[in-house]
Design an enzyme around this catalytic site. Structure first.
Site: not given
Length: 304
Positions: A265-267, A239
């Site tokens: 990553g972020h999600f 992320d």
């Protein structure tokens, strides 16, 4: 045939706002409340909910201004994280949730921290997924956002970039080793929503108010250190917004927490759904017990 894992879609009025939420599982099982990030909604938990629901009562609301909840104009609803949390507190009271575990992602962090700090006895266990509470977790882009906080009228370009199509798509794919696991329709839907003038106003106000979250980090850290809630930290280590150092920083205040840095990553749910679900079921089973037959997680998936 309907089962306990079947998701139902409901509305309730809380704090004067119509709140949409997803619900699944048996109501007498331990409750897990899933708090979503920006710029999505409870939709981000569509695949996770059926994996938890055979064992837990799962609730996932949309905040005001997000998803299918009402989006009252800023003239009648103050778009701050204090107000979003107050609304979620009213929502939980309205549907009768007195004790629960929280899953925090992104904006779910500041909404969730405010919610359980207001009523500490509500919290049973905590799952933290790329929900930052430490300065070292803020990635490089936050330098420009700090400039926006200092002088928003002089840095409108920062808010425009934050809400842009490129940024919206990048929240899903930047740093990802598995971009093929992201449904492009989700990013397109989010971008179309953010393009609406009313949404740009709402989300710009929340971006400006995010400064109050950073100012609250020390208080949240002190609370964690004093209370020591059971905690599982599952973090997409790629992320670029909330970097992995923010996950590791939690261990200063929660030395007994479980920490797993995942190749995502972020999600992270979109890339590592099965791994996160197994980690959650193992963690929640240890601290809450389960409704029905427990799952024995696969060790090769849990090793990080």
């Amino acid at each position: 045939m309907s089962t306990s894992a079947t998701t139902t879609y409901k509305h309730v009025t809380a704090d004067g706002v119509g709140i949409f939420y997803r619900e699944a599982g048996q109501s007498d099982a331990p409750t897990v409340v899933l708090l979503h990030g920006f710029p999505t909604s409870s939709r981000q938990f569509d695949a996770l909910i059926p994996l938890l629901a055979p064992y837990y009562h799962v609730i996932a609301p949309d905040y005001p201004g997000f998803g299918r909840s009402e989006a009252p104009p800023p003239s009648s609803y103050e778009y701050t994280f204090d107000r979003l949390s107050r609304t979620i507190q009213c929502f939980l009271a309205e549907i009768g949730i007195d004790r629960c575990s929280f899953y925090l992602h992104d904006y779910g962090g500041p909404v969730g921290f405010r919610t359980f700090l207001a009523k500490p006895e509500r919290l049973q266990a905590l799952i933290i997924q790329n929900a930052n509470a430490y300065d070292e977790g803020l990635g490089a882009k936050w330098a420009a956002i700090r400039d926006y906080w200092e002088a928003p009228a002089l840095h409108t370009d920062v808010a425009e970039a934050f809400l842009s199509l490129e940024s919206t798509q990048g929240r899903h794919t930047l740093g990802s080793a598995h971009p093929e696991r992201y449904n492009p329709e989700i990013g397109e839907d989010e971008s179309a929503r953010l393009a609406q003038p009313a949404q740009r106003d709402i989300q710009s106000r929340l971006l400006y108010d995010y400064r109050t979250n950073v100012a609250s980090y020390r208080a949240w850290q002190n609370w964690l250190r004093a209370r020591q809630p059971p905690a599982l930290i599952v973090w997409g280590r790629n992320d670029p917004s909330f970097v992995a150092a923010g996950a590791q920083a939690y261990l200063r205040d929660l030395p007994d927490a479980e920490l797993h840095l995942l190749d995502a990553g972020h999600f992270a749910l979109e890339e590592q759904l099965d791994e996160i679900a197994l980690l959650m079921l193992s963690f929640l089973g240890k601290h809450l017990g389960t409704q029905g037959d427990p799952i024995a997680p696969k060790r090769d998936l849990l090793d990080t």
